[in-house]
Write a protein that holds these residues in place. Sequence first.
Motif, PDB file in Angstrom:
ATOM      1  N   VAL A   2      -2.100  -3.804   3.380  1.00 55.60           N
ATOM      2  CA  VAL A   2      -3.163  -2.868   2.983  1.00 55.60           C
ATOM      3  C   VAL A   2      -3.831  -3.429   1.740  1.00 55.60           C
ATOM      4  N   GLY A  12       0.119   3.635   3.709  1.00 57.33           N
ATOM      5  CA  GLY A  12       1.367   2.911   3.441  1.00 57.33           C
ATOM      6  C   GLY A  12       2.530   3.845   3.126  1.00 57.33           C
ATOM      7  N   LYS A  54      -2.327  -5.538   9.951  1.00 58.19           N
ATOM      8  CA  LYS A  54      -3.315  -5.326   8.885  1.00 58.19           C
ATOM      9  C   LYS A  54      -4.097  -4.032   9.099  1.00 58.19           C
ATOM     10  N   LEU A  55      -4.181  -3.227   8.035  1.00 57.82           N
ATOM     11  CA  LEU A  55      -5.036  -2.041   8.063  1.00 57.82           C
ATOM     12  C   LEU A  55      -6.469  -2.506   7.822  1.00 57.82           C
ATOM     13  N   GLY A  83       0.808  -1.236   0.000  1.00 58.34           N
ATOM     14  CA  GLY A  83       0.000   0.000   0.000  1.00 58.34           C
ATOM     15  C   GLY A  83       0.829   1.268   0.000  1.00 58.34           C
ATOM     16  N   ALA A 120      -7.264  -3.142  -0.614  1.00 61.34           N
ATOM     17  CA  ALA A 120      -8.183  -2.013  -0.775  1.00 61.34           C
ATOM     18  C   ALA A 120      -9.331  -2.304  -1.739  1.00 61.34           C
TER      19      ALA A 120
END
Length: 283
Positions: free
Chosen positions: A69, A12, A96-97, A6, A71
């Motif tokens: 990340v 990121g 982890k996001l 990311g 998305a």
Amino acid sequence: MILLTGVTGTVGRLVAERLATAEPVRLLSRDPRRIAALAGPGTEVVGGDFADPVSLAAALTGVRAAFLVTADPLAPAHDEHFVTAARRAGVRHVVKLSARAVAEPDADDLITRRQRDAEDVLRASGVAWTFLRPRAFMSNTLGWARSVRDEGVVRAFHGAAPHATVDPRDIAEVAALALTGAVLPGRAHPLTGPAAISAAQQVAVLSGLLRRPLRLVELTRDQAYEGLLARWPRPVADALLEGAERQGAGAKARVEPAVRTLLGRPARPYRVWARDHLPAFGG
Ligand SMILES: NC(=O)c1ccc[n+]([C@@H]2O[C@H](COP(=O)([O-])OP(=O)(O)OC[C@H]3O[C@@H](n4cnc5c(N)ncnc54)[C@H](OP(=O)(O)O)[C@@H]3O)[C@@H](O)[C@H]2O)c1
């Protein structure tokens, strides 16, 4: 070695900047040419795609901790591919996001369900995990920048609803602590700003900093949906509209202490984020 994904995106990139001089890091992008500028002396750059497990196996070789990340809520296999490759490569910790709504039982939109499922995949993998669960990013208001510059107008749905939005720099600082081992794994951290703030209040902050009047135009539900459909595939637009409706009902106002506890200082308020990004709004 720490692998960051990311890194061409909002959080990121900030994590990469924070860790550039602290630890050997490897940055992953589908197009590594785009991240050459981020690469410092101790930094490796690698091509990789969550859709391509072979590329992930190569990127994760020799990696101790990784920042994940993903998305795309329409690509649930991305998290599975990454976590499987991380386990096989012997990665010890994946940060982890995720998203705040994961912990809210009444949040059942597609984006939240995907994040919940992805957390489950990582939790079940045997790899140590940390979940960062931010509320909406303050930087989402960059979407107003053009209409602020050109017309002095912000268009928003549920403009009076309070929202405990968080500065992405605070998320990145917590991520950097977790990746370097300063925060123990096995916990989920709800990350918010220091106060709930409405779009109307954010507009007032921007107006004050810019020293020019700005006008908030309240969108109807149909107008908001039309705007989302212009930018996203329908299932994602539906999920975002559902999230906006929950915000309108007051479900996103709660302020959490985690940023202050983890960073040892208060979370950055919207005024500070806006001041530091004023040029984007014509300031
Ligand atoms: N925005 C919010 O308010 C908010 C709030 C809570 C949670 N979140 C969560 O935050 C995450 C998004 O973070 P962000 O806003 O920092 O990211 P972002 O700015 O949307 O950037 C997305 C990143 O993902 C990478 N990427 C996309 N597809 C990829 C693929 N197939 N393989 C490898 N990399 C891929 C892109 O890298 P390349 O293009 O270089 O490959 C890019 O760096 C999402 O999970 C979202 O649910 C967002």
